[in-house]
Design an enzyme around this catalytic site. Sequence first.
Site, short mmCIF file in Angstrom:
data_model
loop_
_atom_site.label_atom_id
_atom_site.label_comp_id
_atom_site.label_asym_id
_atom_site.label_seq_id
_atom_site.Cartn_x
_atom_site.Cartn_y
_atom_site.Cartn_z
N ARG A 40 -53.36 -1.46 -20.82
CA ARG A 40 -54.60 -2.08 -21.32
C ARG A 40 -54.30 -3.10 -22.41
NH1 ARG A 40 -58.86 -0.53 -25.23
NH2 ARG A 40 -60.88 -1.28 -24.43
N HIS A 84 -55.46 -6.96 -22.27
CA HIS A 84 -56.28 -7.54 -23.33
C HIS A 84 -55.54 -8.64 -24.08
CE1 HIS A 84 -59.75 -4.46 -23.81
NE2 HIS A 84 -59.35 -4.54 -22.55
N VAL A 90 -56.64 -13.33 -23.64
CA VAL A 90 -57.02 -14.06 -24.84
C VAL A 90 -55.91 -15.05 -25.19
CG1 VAL A 90 -57.74 -13.88 -27.25
CG2 VAL A 90 -58.35 -12.08 -25.64
N ASP A 99 -49.28 -13.64 -25.27
CA ASP A 99 -48.56 -14.16 -26.44
C ASP A 99 -48.40 -13.15 -27.56
OD1 ASP A 99 -51.16 -13.96 -27.26
OD2 ASP A 99 -51.37 -16.05 -27.92
N ASN A 150 -61.75 -4.13 -28.52
CA ASN A 150 -60.51 -3.50 -28.99
C ASN A 150 -60.71 -2.49 -30.12
OD1 ASN A 150 -58.93 -5.08 -27.21
ND2 ASN A 150 -58.91 -6.78 -28.68
N HIS A 207 -57.43 1.50 -13.59
CA HIS A 207 -58.26 2.63 -14.02
C HIS A 207 -58.00 3.89 -13.20
CE1 HIS A 207 -61.57 0.26 -16.37
NE2 HIS A 207 -60.38 0.19 -16.94
N THR A 208 -56.96 3.88 -12.42
CA THR A 208 -56.54 5.12 -11.77
C THR A 208 -55.81 6.02 -12.77
OG1 THR A 208 -55.50 6.03 -9.77
CG2 THR A 208 -54.27 4.34 -10.96
N ASP A 220 -60.12 8.59 -13.44
CA ASP A 220 -59.90 9.16 -12.11
C ASP A 220 -60.02 10.68 -12.19
OD1 ASP A 220 -58.97 10.05 -9.68
OD2 ASP A 220 -56.93 9.28 -9.92
#
Length: 324
Positions: free
Chosen positions: A68, A72, A76, A80, A100, A199-200, A244
């Site tokens: 994640r 994220h 953005v 980097d 966040n 999202h598993t 899950d």
Amino acid sequence: MAGVVITGRALVAAVAVVVAVLLGGAAEAQQLSPNFYSRTCPNLASIVRSGMASAVRTEPRMGASILRLFFHDCFVNGCDGSILLDDTSTFTGEKSAGPNANSARGFEVIDAIKTQVEASCKGTVSCADILALAARDGVNLLGGPTWSVALGRKDSRTASQSAANSNLPGPGSSLATLISMFGNQGLSARDMTALSGAHTIGRAQCQFFRSRIYTERNINASFASLRQQTCPRSGGDANLAPFDVQTPDAFDNAYYQNLVSQRGLLHSDQELFNGGSQDGLVRQYSTNPSQFSSDFVSAMVKMGNLLPSSGTATEVRLNCRKVN
């Protein structure tokens, strides 16, 4: 006069070199290579793998958390390492942005890996590259696929709270919004559906799915009842539930099976299978794990190639939490 002209050209050339070192951008995209550190940090892959193995062994959920973070970060201003920067008295970064704050985690794992990398090859490997490798290894350690990670990213010297607030899809996003926001990053609807398979693994806080389990109709009744046991109508916002319900800590295709049976945890999850354009693909992934793995890897590689725009000041941070 000839001597003066030569000196001027030398000065211009020197300035150009300095600028090239400080600025990242489109040119860097052509330099990414799996062998980028083969001579300068040959033990990089094994160091990152070892650090992630330890983290996942201690807490399997950490594989999802690092994945994640990478997602994220890349959404953005490119991959980097900007999400890793701490806020200071004069700087507000991405950690405190809505998507966040109080939910992004795993920073200490990246810090620990960075420390080991610095001990082996000081000032050589970017935090952005460490995060990319760690995300891959977290997936693989939980039973998912592996892939070759192109390396050579640099770390941004700044971050954008506003971009984090506007670029990242939320748990209540509609299918149209998801397709649009991924499309803004050059990722197709197919890429979006495959990447959602992340999202598993992992968990979500009650505050992000409470509305779904109490008010939505396209949800399996027994599943809603199960989730309500740990997510009351009020309070318990930070209580966790697995994305899950079948195999919460195994990277497999059960996520899509859950969607087909209306057991998606977030509203945005179930939007992928709700009479829309992605229903057919979700069905494919639910019965064909190899297809999901192949598309997930392709989408991860594509997302990992998102880099800061030309003109962005970059460096190789010595500490992932602050600029040098």
